[in-house]
Design an enzyme around this catalytic site. Structure first.
Site, mmCIF file in Angstrom:
data_model
loop_
_atom_site.group_PDB
_atom_site.id
_atom_site.type_symbol
_atom_site.label_atom_id
_atom_site.label_comp_id
_atom_site.label_asym_id
_atom_site.label_seq_id
_atom_site.Cartn_x
_atom_site.Cartn_y
_atom_site.Cartn_z
ATOM 1 N N HIS A 125 32.644 37.721 31.154
ATOM 2 C CA HIS A 125 33.248 37.997 32.457
ATOM 3 C C HIS A 125 32.807 39.381 32.917
ATOM 4 C CE1 HIS A 125 36.126 38.010 35.752
ATOM 5 N NE2 HIS A 125 36.294 39.283 35.462
ATOM 6 N N ASP A 157 48.596 33.254 38.593
ATOM 7 C CA ASP A 157 47.661 34.317 38.954
ATOM 8 C C ASP A 157 47.121 34.123 40.359
ATOM 9 O OD1 ASP A 157 45.865 36.605 38.455
ATOM 10 O OD2 ASP A 157 44.354 35.065 38.788
ATOM 11 N N ARG A 189 48.952 40.552 45.725
ATOM 12 C CA ARG A 189 48.503 41.917 45.406
ATOM 13 C C ARG A 189 47.470 42.396 46.411
ATOM 14 N NH1 ARG A 189 46.019 41.016 40.072
ATOM 15 N NH2 ARG A 189 45.411 43.183 40.206
ATOM 16 N N SER A 218 45.464 39.426 34.856
ATOM 17 C CA SER A 218 44.909 38.448 35.797
ATOM 18 C C SER A 218 43.603 37.872 35.249
ATOM 19 C CB SER A 218 44.683 39.148 37.146
ATOM 20 O OG SER A 218 43.853 38.400 37.976
HETATM 21 N N1 URA Z 1 39.619 39.980 39.314
HETATM 22 C C1 URA Z 1 40.651 39.198 38.950
HETATM 23 O O1 URA Z 1 40.484 38.036 38.603
HETATM 24 N N2 URA Z 1 41.887 39.733 38.995
HETATM 25 C C2 URA Z 1 42.131 41.008 39.364
HETATM 26 O O2 URA Z 1 43.263 41.419 39.368
HETATM 27 C C3 URA Z 1 41.039 41.796 39.747
HETATM 28 C C4 URA Z 1 39.788 41.256 39.704
#
Ligand code: URA
Length: 434
Positions: free
Chosen positions: A89, A168, A175, A190
């Protein structure tokens, strides 16, 4: 079944600097996902978390609760022809196309790569947007298609299903509009809730640092990396992180089809040195984390086997790897302003230029132009000649050229000939479980 808790009491605990209990966390995430905690209550809680932080135990439980809001996939090697799973990631950067050559490369080395990716927002591109510039390629797979491709091809890059960490999805949207994205515990939980729910056995995090990244300074990037590595480890996923430079864009292209073209060059054994270096560094980490440390990914890049997997991976998702990639209708050349040595090329500015040309989106539902973006003709360290092309801008909508060129004019630093720029290494540091 968890007992009802009062949302105001949960908010007040965090507001006053206290530690949330497991019961409070489980309840608030589940009740928010069901729509029983109001958006304004969750915004207040997110702001209290941003201001007061979370302990390791709280972030662990918060992540656990977000995973439990949806399905947790099972990817046992026995179901995948013996291939161990390993994923990567990236926290996102300009010109970051590494997933495209990396996933087939690591699959060519014997692992299974279950890469659930997203679309881009703002100045950084999304992997799915890039792949969607390939004729016929589709991002959405059924669960059976996903498993069959992972078993037979070894690599899948596709959209996450709606039932993967739904808490999420809801919380991230909130957010985004309440100024609470920049909280390290919330970012870490997240990202990691989705990666853990995806079922990978090993994970390598590429945490970008610099102007083109989410994290502008090394200290915060390290804190984010350490939090995510701890979360992965605590959930039984072998996790390591590399902190990598994002002061300068990766490679020589920023834009969807342009980046696919550059990725294919890497798979053909060519491509820009920084893209090759990072692809190999991440591949080695992914293989080591998966227990396949004896395989040299450089060999698989050179002998064409990574390219074979790329072609099969694209075809399995309906794409034609031989179809010409879309090209923008118009191009415009931006010359170097003076003779000298290029010592600075600001990643954020290049990302904004690509976005202004139509490669990115301001809102989730905006379309992107497949052919739009920026081609760079020099990287820091190169000698440039005033008046010769430094960038070529690509777009279908030429009225965008002026605003893109404007941001690029401030992106470039040229020093007198003979200067040598003080360039950071591409891989700044490595973070492992403690
Ligand atoms: N990418 C995500 O998946 N979540 C975050 O909070 C920030 C970047």
């Amino acid at each position: 079944m968890s007992q009802a808790v009062d949302a105001v009491e949960v908010i007040a605990t965090k507001r006053d600097g206290g530690q949330l209990s497991n019961q409070q966390i489980d309840w608030v995430i589940a009740a928010y996902t069901r729509g029983e905690v109001a958006e304004e209550q969750m915004s207040a809680l997110a702001m209290a978390i941003l201001l007061n932080g979370m302990t390791r135990a709280e972030v662990f439980r918060w992540t656990e609760a977000m995973i439990s809001s949806g399905v947790r996939m099972q990817l046992a090697p026995q179901a995948l022809g013996g291939r161990p799973t390993t994923d990567k990631h990236s926290t996102g950067g300009v010109g970051d196309k590494i997933t495209l050559p990396l996933a087939p490369l690591v699959a060519a080395c014997g692992a299974a790569v279950p890469q659930l990716s997203g679309r881009g927002l703002g100045h950084t591109g999304g992997t799915l947007d890039k792949l969607e510039s390939i004729a016929g390629w589709r991002a959405t797979l059924t669960g059976d298609e996903f498993m069959a491709q992972l078993r037979e091809v070894g690599a899948v890059i596709c959209a996450a299903s709606d039932d993967l960490a739904p808490a999420d999805k809801k919380l991230y949207r909130l957010r985004d509009v309440t100024g609470t994205v920049e909280s390290i515990p919330l970012i870490a939980s997240s990202i990691m809730s989705k990666k853990i729910a995806e079922g990978t056995g090993a994970l390598v995090l590429d945490v970008k640092v610099g102007s083109g990244a989410f994290m502008k300074d090394l200290g915060r990037a390290r804190e984010l990396a350490e939090t995510m590595v701890a979360l992965g480890t605590d959930h039984g996923v072998r996790t390591v992180a590399l902190l990598t430079d994002m002061q300068t864009p990766l490679g020589l292209t920023a834009g969807n089809a342009l980046e696919v073209r550059e990725s294919v060059e890497v798979l053909q054994g060519g491509g820009p040195a920084d893209v090759v270096e990072l692809t190999l560094a991440l591949a080695s980490e992914m293989l080591e984390a998966a227990g396949l440390a004896g395989v040299d990914p450089a060999d698989r890049l050179q002998d064409g086997s990574a390219m074979d997997v790329w072609r099969r991976m694209v075809q399995a998702q309906g794409g034609d790897p031989d179809a010409p990639l879309p090209e923008a209708r118009e191009t415009h050349s931006v010359p170097a302003p003076a003779d000298g040595v290029l010592v600075g090329l600001d990643a954020h500015a290049v990302g904004v230029a690509a976005w202004r040309l139509g490669a990115g989106r301001a809102r989730k539902e905006d379309p992107v132009q497949a052919g739009a973006g920026v081609v760079m003709h020099a990287k820091p360290g190169a000698t440039v000649r005033g008046g010769e092309p430094l960038f070529t801008l690509h777009t279908d909508t030429p009225e965008r050229f002026e605003r893109a060129a404007e941001v690029l004019s401030a992106a470039v630093v040229i020093a007198p000939e003979g200067s040598s720029p003080d360039l950071p290494p591409l891989v700044l540091d490595r973070v492992v479980a403690r």
